[in-house]
Enzyme design. Structure first.
Site, PDB file in Angstrom:
ATOM      1  N   LYS A 153     -34.948  64.295  39.469  1.00  7.25           N
ATOM      2  CA  LYS A 153     -34.623  62.870  39.285  1.00  7.25           C
ATOM      3  C   LYS A 153     -33.727  62.406  40.436  1.00  7.25           C
ATOM      4  CE  LYS A 153     -31.959  59.708  36.267  1.00  7.25           C
ATOM      5  NZ  LYS A 153     -31.309  59.485  34.955  1.00  7.25           N
ATOM      6  N   ASP A 180     -27.290  54.528  39.345  1.00  5.57           N
ATOM      7  CA  ASP A 180     -27.816  54.020  38.076  1.00  5.57           C
ATOM      8  C   ASP A 180     -26.837  53.018  37.484  1.00  5.57           C
ATOM      9  OD1 ASP A 180     -29.035  53.544  35.683  1.00  5.57           O
ATOM     10  OD2 ASP A 180     -28.738  55.567  34.854  1.00  5.57           O
ATOM     11  N   LYS A 216     -24.833  48.963  32.553  1.00  3.61           N
ATOM     12  CA  LYS A 216     -23.863  49.871  31.925  1.00  3.61           C
ATOM     13  C   LYS A 216     -22.479  49.232  31.946  1.00  3.61           C
ATOM     14  CE  LYS A 216     -25.879  54.343  33.382  1.00  3.61           C
ATOM     15  NZ  LYS A 216     -26.076  55.023  32.095  1.00  3.61           N
ATOM     16  N   ASP A 229     -26.434  60.312  39.846  1.00  5.61           N
ATOM     17  CA  ASP A 229     -27.677  60.312  39.080  1.00  5.61           C
ATOM     18  C   ASP A 229     -28.876  60.827  39.890  1.00  5.61           C
ATOM     19  OD1 ASP A 229     -28.575  59.999  36.493  1.00  5.61           O
ATOM     20  OD2 ASP A 229     -29.251  57.937  36.781  1.00  5.61           O
ATOM     21  N   ASP A 259     -31.954  51.097  31.118  1.00  2.58           N
ATOM     22  CA  ASP A 259     -31.076  52.207  31.508  1.00  2.58           C
ATOM     23  C   ASP A 259     -31.738  53.573  31.283  1.00  2.58           C
ATOM     24  OD1 ASP A 259     -28.856  53.439  32.456  1.00  2.58           O
ATOM     25  OD2 ASP A 259     -27.604  53.079  30.673  1.00  2.58           O
ATOM     26  N   ARG A 319     -36.604  58.834  32.968  1.00  2.00           N
ATOM     27  CA  ARG A 319     -37.847  59.342  32.375  1.00  2.00           C
ATOM     28  C   ARG A 319     -39.069  58.606  32.917  1.00  2.00           C
ATOM     29  NH1 ARG A 319     -35.717  58.116  26.447  1.00  2.00           N
ATOM     30  NH2 ARG A 319     -33.798  58.587  27.572  1.00  2.00           N
TER      31      ARG A 319
HETATM   32  N1  BES Z   1     -28.267  58.586  34.046  1.00  3.32           N
HETATM   33  C1  BES Z   1     -28.200  58.315  32.659  1.00  3.32           C
HETATM   34  C2  BES Z   1     -27.834  59.516  31.811  1.00  3.32           C
HETATM   35  C3  BES Z   1     -26.447  60.061  31.943  1.00  3.32           C
HETATM   36  C4  BES Z   1     -25.381  59.339  31.496  1.00  3.32           C
HETATM   37  C5  BES Z   1     -26.279  61.329  32.416  1.00  3.32           C
HETATM   38  C6  BES Z   1     -24.117  59.869  31.581  1.00  3.32           C
HETATM   39  C7  BES Z   1     -25.029  61.866  32.488  1.00  3.32           C
HETATM   40  C8  BES Z   1     -23.948  61.135  32.079  1.00  3.32           C
HETATM   41  C9  BES Z   1     -29.538  57.798  32.133  1.00  3.32           C
HETATM   42  O1  BES Z   1     -30.326  57.119  33.014  1.00  3.32           O
HETATM   43  C10 BES Z   1     -29.232  56.907  30.974  1.00  3.32           C
HETATM   44  O2  BES Z   1     -28.576  55.946  31.204  1.00  3.32           O
HETATM   45  N2  BES Z   1     -29.688  57.294  29.792  1.00  3.32           N
HETATM   46  C11 BES Z   1     -29.420  56.580  28.609  1.00  3.32           C
HETATM   47  C12 BES Z   1     -30.712  56.482  27.840  1.00  3.32           C
HETATM   48  C13 BES Z   1     -30.691  55.492  26.716  1.00  3.32           C
HETATM   49  C14 BES Z   1     -30.608  54.085  27.250  1.00  3.32           C
HETATM   50  C15 BES Z   1     -31.947  55.662  25.892  1.00  3.32           C
HETATM   51  C16 BES Z   1     -28.385  57.363  27.793  1.00  3.32           C
HETATM   52  O3  BES Z   1     -28.412  58.581  27.803  1.00  3.32           O
HETATM   53  O4  BES Z   1     -27.532  56.711  27.181  1.00  3.32           O
HETATM   54 ZN    ZN Z   2     -30.029  57.603  35.021  1.00  2.00          ZN
HETATM   55 ZN    ZN Z   3     -29.859  55.046  33.099  1.00  2.00          ZN
END
Ligand code: BES
Ligand code: ZN
Ligand code: ZN
Length: 462
Positions: free
Chosen positions: A228, A233, A240, A251, A310, A314
């Site tokens: 990834k 992000d 966020k 990220d 966010d 995926r």
């Molecule tokens: N990059 C983030 C995941 C992340 C957040 C990794 C904090 C490590 C620390 C990812 O893109 C994300 O924001 N995921 C969301 C998904 C949700 C919106 C379904 C998450 O995990 O909250």
């Molecule tokens: Zn992310």
């Molecule tokens: Zn994200």
């Protein structure tokens, strides 16, 4: 960018470091003159892990360093040394197994690591160590370089590392090892059949790209690594909050891991054919950004409703995993800083492992344990597939449920991996939030040594 502490091959004289556990100390003390025993006692030295005691010669120079240890096989057991020792050249005494000698050398190098590219007054450790006997110098050096690559890439501010710069790093690596590197960027991604990568990346002024490295002989089994590469992000239109956005330069940690793994595989010339796929994007709000509830096309043809902008990782991985599967590799490994939920479940230091192959998962967990590079398996629990249902599209990218976020993300990825592919997905944090010896605050490699050990075992020279 980074610097580490120094290992040397020769020195006119060196100071002895004696690693001792509590029991070892008792045995050692019995053989010492009263003066030494008293000195050890007066200092209250009990060989607690990480503690040091200096012994002096009659001339008043340091003659020995007693070094308290609880284990010898993890680099972290050794990493406290370089910054705790005064200027001079040291050697490790006592018989070390090859694995311990390598841990000592790697721990020494990492113990002096700092991300110093943006600092004028960067301080370097002054102590030097003679290479411990029995350590494979090339192997340890490659590991150190690979870990530095992950740390440096992850710690670099997003302003200096966008998709284009990440692609330059990939090209640089490919050039070093005479690998091929193809990069598709901007709107060409759509024509080339990577619609989800383009849809996620087009919200940024910095165009997205798909990095595709290949290396090795056609006769060897193919291993495809997918990482990834979200260079920043922000969350996109589902922005966020500032506390969650702060660390999001990291990220692209998954991309950094697969580049580092490629470095290791190519340095060791493992008898395998390697492909590295990195979808590199910046997830930003803006007039061209994808919106919540948009429906995106994917390389596989499945249509995905954007539950939350966010959940971008995926989406870009979907296209890359589909392409990985098409190559019919022997193994697919992906690394991604994919979910906050994996961190809630396992904390920052323990990456979550998902696999559709129990044998592979078992081998990787064993390698993780043997390498002191921990991983923990979570299930691809098919009972939660329903959470990915969409009313209007084939799939929903982000379930509304607050539960099992790491699992549903992994299940989403699985939909884009062909049923016949052997696949492992690692949801990593890629960041040290707290300072520990050898592990300064900043980017970190997690699961890298474990996966490399697995590859060495699975594809050893016949
Ligand atoms: N990059 C983030 C995941 C992340 C957040 C990794 C904090 C490590 C620390 C990812 O893109 C994300 O924001 N995921 C969301 C998904 C949700 C919106 C379904 C998450 O995990 O909250
Ligand atoms: Zn992310
Ligand atoms: Zn994200």
């Amino acid at each position: 960018m980074a610097s580490g502490s120094v290992l040397v091959s020769k020195a006119a004289k060196s100071v002895s470091i004696l690693p001792l556990g509590a029991d070892g100390l008792k045995v050692w003390l019995k053989r010492q003159p009263t003066m030494v025993r008293k000195w050890v006692q007066a200092n209250g030295f009990q060989a607690a892990a990480g503690s040091l005691l200096f012994l002096s010669s009659r001339q008043g120079e340091i003659s020995h360093v007693l070094f308290g240890v609880s284990g010898l096989e993890s680099p972290w057991d050794w990493a406290v040394l370089p910054k705790s020792l005064p200027e001079g050249t040291y050697r490790i005494d006592g018989r070390l197994k090859a694995k311990e000698a390598e841990a000592a050398a790697l721990g020494w190098l990492l113990g002096g690591y700092r991300f110093d590219g943006y600092k004028k007054d960067a301080e370097k450790p002054k102590a030097k160590l003679l290479w411990p006997t029995g350590a494979d110098k090339n192997g340890v050096t490659a590991l150190f370089e690979a870990i530095c690559l992950v740390r440096d890439l992850v710690s670099t501010p997003a302003s200096d590392l966008g998709p284009r710069e990440l692609a330059s790093e990939a090209r640089k690596l490919a050039r070093r090892f005479k690998a091929r590197c193809k990069v598709i960027s901007g709107p060409a991604l759509e024509k080339a059949g990577y619609p989800a990568v383009y849809a996620v990346g087009k919200g940024s002024a910095r165009p997205p790209c798909l990095i595709d490295i290949s290396w090795g002989r056609a006769s060897h089994p193919l291993v495809t690594l997918v990482g990834k590469g979200v260079c920043f992000d922000s969350g996109g239109l589902d922005l966020k909050p500032s506390s969650a956005m702060k660390l999001m330069k990291k990220d692209m940690g998954g991309a950094a891991h697969v580049l580092a793994l490629a470095h290791l595989v190519m340095s060791a010339k493992l008898p395998l054919r390697l492909r590295v796929l990195i979808p590199a994007v910046e997830n930003m709000p803006g007039p061209n950004a994808m919106r919540p509830m948009d429906v995106l096309k994917t390389r596989l043809g499945l249509r995905v409703e954007v539950g939350n902008t966010d959940a971008e990782g995926r989406l870009i991985l979907a296209d890359a995993l589909c392409e990985a599967s098409r190559g019919k590799p022997d193994l697919i490994v992906d690394f991604a800083t994919l979910t906050g939920a994996a961190r809630s479940a396992l904390g920052p230091d323990l990456p979550a492992l998902f696999s559709n192959d129990d044998g592979l998962a078992k081998d990787l967990l064993e390698a993780a344990q043997a390498e002191n590079d921990p991983l923990w398996r979570l299930p691809l629990w098919s009972g939660y597939e329903d959470m990915l249902k969409s009313k209007i599209a084939d799939l929903n990218s982000a379930p509304d449920s607050p539960f099992a976020g790491a699992i549903t993300a992994a299940l989403f990825l699985q939909r884009f991996v062909s049923k016949t592919s052997v696949w492992v997905h690692l949801d990593v944090f890629a960041w040290n939030g707290a300072e520990r010896p050898g592990r300064p605050v900043g980017g970190e490699a997690m699961g890298l040594r474990a996966v490399f050990a697995l590859l060495k075992k699975r594809y050893k020279n016949k």
